[in-house]
Design a protein around this motif. Structure first.
Motif, short mmCIF file in Angstrom:
data_model
loop_
_atom_site.label_atom_id
_atom_site.label_comp_id
_atom_site.label_asym_id
_atom_site.label_seq_id
_atom_site.Cartn_x
_atom_site.Cartn_y
_atom_site.Cartn_z
N PRO A 71 51.51 -18.30 -22.23
CA PRO A 71 51.17 -19.14 -21.07
C PRO A 71 51.25 -18.42 -19.73
CG PRO A 71 52.65 -20.31 -22.55
CD PRO A 71 52.53 -18.90 -23.08
N GLU A 72 52.24 -17.55 -19.55
CA GLU A 72 52.39 -16.86 -18.26
C GLU A 72 51.30 -15.80 -18.05
OE1 GLU A 72 54.90 -14.61 -21.27
OE2 GLU A 72 54.53 -16.72 -20.80
N SER A 73 50.54 -15.48 -19.11
CA SER A 73 49.49 -14.46 -19.01
C SER A 73 48.10 -15.06 -19.13
CB SER A 73 49.69 -13.42 -20.11
OG SER A 73 50.94 -12.79 -19.98
N LYS A 74 47.99 -16.36 -19.15
CA LYS A 74 46.70 -17.04 -19.29
C LYS A 74 46.17 -17.36 -17.89
CE LYS A 74 46.32 -21.36 -20.71
NZ LYS A 74 45.52 -22.11 -19.81
N HIS A 75 45.00 -16.78 -17.57
CA HIS A 75 44.44 -16.93 -16.22
C HIS A 75 43.06 -17.58 -16.22
CE1 HIS A 75 47.78 -14.54 -14.79
NE2 HIS A 75 47.49 -13.63 -15.70
N ALA A 76 42.61 -18.08 -17.37
CA ALA A 76 41.29 -18.72 -17.45
C ALA A 76 41.31 -20.02 -16.65
CB ALA A 76 40.92 -18.99 -18.90
N LEU A 77 40.21 -20.28 -15.98
CA LEU A 77 40.09 -21.51 -15.19
C LEU A 77 39.64 -22.68 -16.06
CD1 LEU A 77 38.28 -20.16 -11.99
CD2 LEU A 77 40.72 -20.69 -12.28
N ASP A 78 40.22 -23.84 -15.79
CA ASP A 78 39.77 -25.05 -16.47
C ASP A 78 38.59 -25.63 -15.68
OD1 ASP A 78 40.89 -26.27 -14.23
OD2 ASP A 78 42.55 -27.15 -15.34
N LEU A 79 38.11 -26.78 -16.11
CA LEU A 79 36.95 -27.40 -15.48
C LEU A 79 37.18 -27.64 -13.98
CD1 LEU A 79 34.13 -28.44 -16.15
CD2 LEU A 79 35.14 -30.65 -16.67
N GLY A 80 38.35 -28.14 -13.63
CA GLY A 80 38.65 -28.36 -12.22
C GLY A 80 38.66 -27.06 -11.43
N GLY A 81 39.22 -26.02 -12.02
CA GLY A 81 39.25 -24.71 -11.36
C GLY A 81 37.87 -24.14 -11.14
N LEU A 82 36.99 -24.35 -12.11
CA LEU A 82 35.62 -23.84 -11.99
C LEU A 82 34.80 -24.61 -10.95
CD1 LEU A 82 34.85 -23.10 -15.73
CD2 LEU A 82 35.12 -21.42 -13.87
N ARG A 83 35.29 -25.75 -10.54
CA ARG A 83 34.61 -26.52 -9.49
C ARG A 83 35.08 -26.13 -8.09
NH1 ARG A 83 34.69 -31.70 -13.13
NH2 ARG A 83 32.49 -31.73 -13.71
N GLY A 84 35.95 -25.14 -8.00
CA GLY A 84 36.48 -24.70 -6.72
C GLY A 84 35.40 -24.22 -5.77
N LYS A 85 35.67 -24.32 -4.48
CA LYS A 85 34.66 -23.97 -3.48
C LYS A 85 34.31 -22.49 -3.47
CE LYS A 85 37.95 -23.67 0.38
NZ LYS A 85 37.90 -22.24 0.62
N ASP A 86 35.20 -21.62 -3.95
CA ASP A 86 34.92 -20.19 -3.97
C ASP A 86 34.35 -19.70 -5.30
OD1 ASP A 86 35.75 -19.80 -1.35
OD2 ASP A 86 37.84 -19.49 -1.92
N ILE A 87 34.01 -20.63 -6.19
CA ILE A 87 33.51 -20.28 -7.52
C ILE A 87 32.00 -20.49 -7.60
CG2 ILE A 87 33.61 -20.85 -9.99
CD1 ILE A 87 36.25 -19.74 -9.04
N GLN A 88 31.32 -19.52 -8.18
CA GLN A 88 29.90 -19.67 -8.53
C GLN A 88 29.84 -19.59 -10.06
OE1 GLN A 88 26.97 -20.03 -6.51
NE2 GLN A 88 28.59 -20.64 -5.10
N PHE A 89 29.28 -20.62 -10.68
CA PHE A 89 29.27 -20.75 -12.14
C PHE A 89 27.82 -20.84 -12.62
CE2 PHE A 89 29.09 -23.27 -15.99
CZ PHE A 89 30.15 -22.79 -16.74
N TRP A 90 27.48 -20.04 -13.62
CA TRP A 90 26.15 -20.08 -14.22
C TRP A 90 26.27 -20.33 -15.72
CZ3 TRP A 90 27.47 -16.66 -10.48
CH2 TRP A 90 26.71 -16.67 -9.31
N SER A 91 25.34 -21.11 -16.22
CA SER A 91 25.21 -21.28 -17.66
C SER A 91 23.88 -20.65 -18.07
CB SER A 91 25.27 -22.76 -18.04
OG SER A 91 24.38 -23.53 -17.27
N LEU A 92 23.82 -20.18 -19.31
CA LEU A 92 22.63 -19.52 -19.84
C LEU A 92 22.14 -20.33 -21.02
CD1 LEU A 92 20.66 -17.13 -19.84
CD2 LEU A 92 22.35 -15.86 -21.20
N TRP A 93 20.87 -20.70 -21.00
CA TRP A 93 20.30 -21.62 -21.98
C TRP A 93 19.10 -21.03 -22.70
CZ3 TRP A 93 22.63 -26.39 -22.54
CH2 TRP A 93 23.60 -26.71 -21.58
#
Length: 153
Positions: A31-53
């Motif tokens: 747990p102390e080494s897990k840094h992946a963002l959850d859905l809320g974290g990915l909605r942050g104002k400094d995040i750019q998220f792309w999906s590939l389809w």
């Protein structure tokens, strides 16, 4: 034909792949080494998220986080199981690097795990010009984490 889409964080396929990603991170990293963002974290104002389809099928996703005007962090890159071994991770990484260039970042860094599970990711990053570095931003030295960076030209 593969198509990148900005955001799509409300799409059920994106949410399911993110949940799979977070479950794998929980299974492979303490747990102390897990840094992946959850859905809320990915909605942050400094995040750019792309999906590939590919048509209606999600092939993968990737995001970067703006750290400052010159520096971004690669976050939450994941390929869907049915698209593994088809070059999707490379396409995602190259897209992120291109977007970071378009947004005038000078450097992009990342944190990933040191465990064998993360060896393919580390190899991909090394192949694309990343080098190992010291912790950046708010990260601390951690035997379960390694840090990589590269300049953006």
């Amino acid at each position: 034909m593969l198509t990148f889409k900005l955001a799509q964080l409300d799409n059920p396929q994106v949410i399911a792949l993110l949940e799979e990603h977070l479950e794998d991170m929980q299974a492979t990293s303490p747990p102390e080494s897990k840094h992946a963002l959850d859905l809320g974290g990915l909605r942050g104002k400094d995040i750019q998220f792309w999906s590939l389809w590919q048509g209606e099928l999600l092939a993968g996703f990737a995001a970067y986080k703006r750290l400052d005007d010159n520096h971004a962090e690669l976050k939450s890159m994941r390929t869907s199981r049915q698209f593994k071994q088809r070059g999707i991770a490379t396409k995602l990484l190259l897209h992120i690097l291109n977007e970071a260039t378009l947004h005038a970042f000078k450097q992009i860094s990342l944190e990933t795990g040191t465990m064998e599970y993360f060896a393919p990711a580390r190899a991909l990053y090394l192949k694309h010009g990343f080098n190992y570095c010291e912790p950046f931003a708010d990260y601390q030295l951690d035997p379960n984490s390694c840090f990589m960076t590269r300049e953006i030209v």
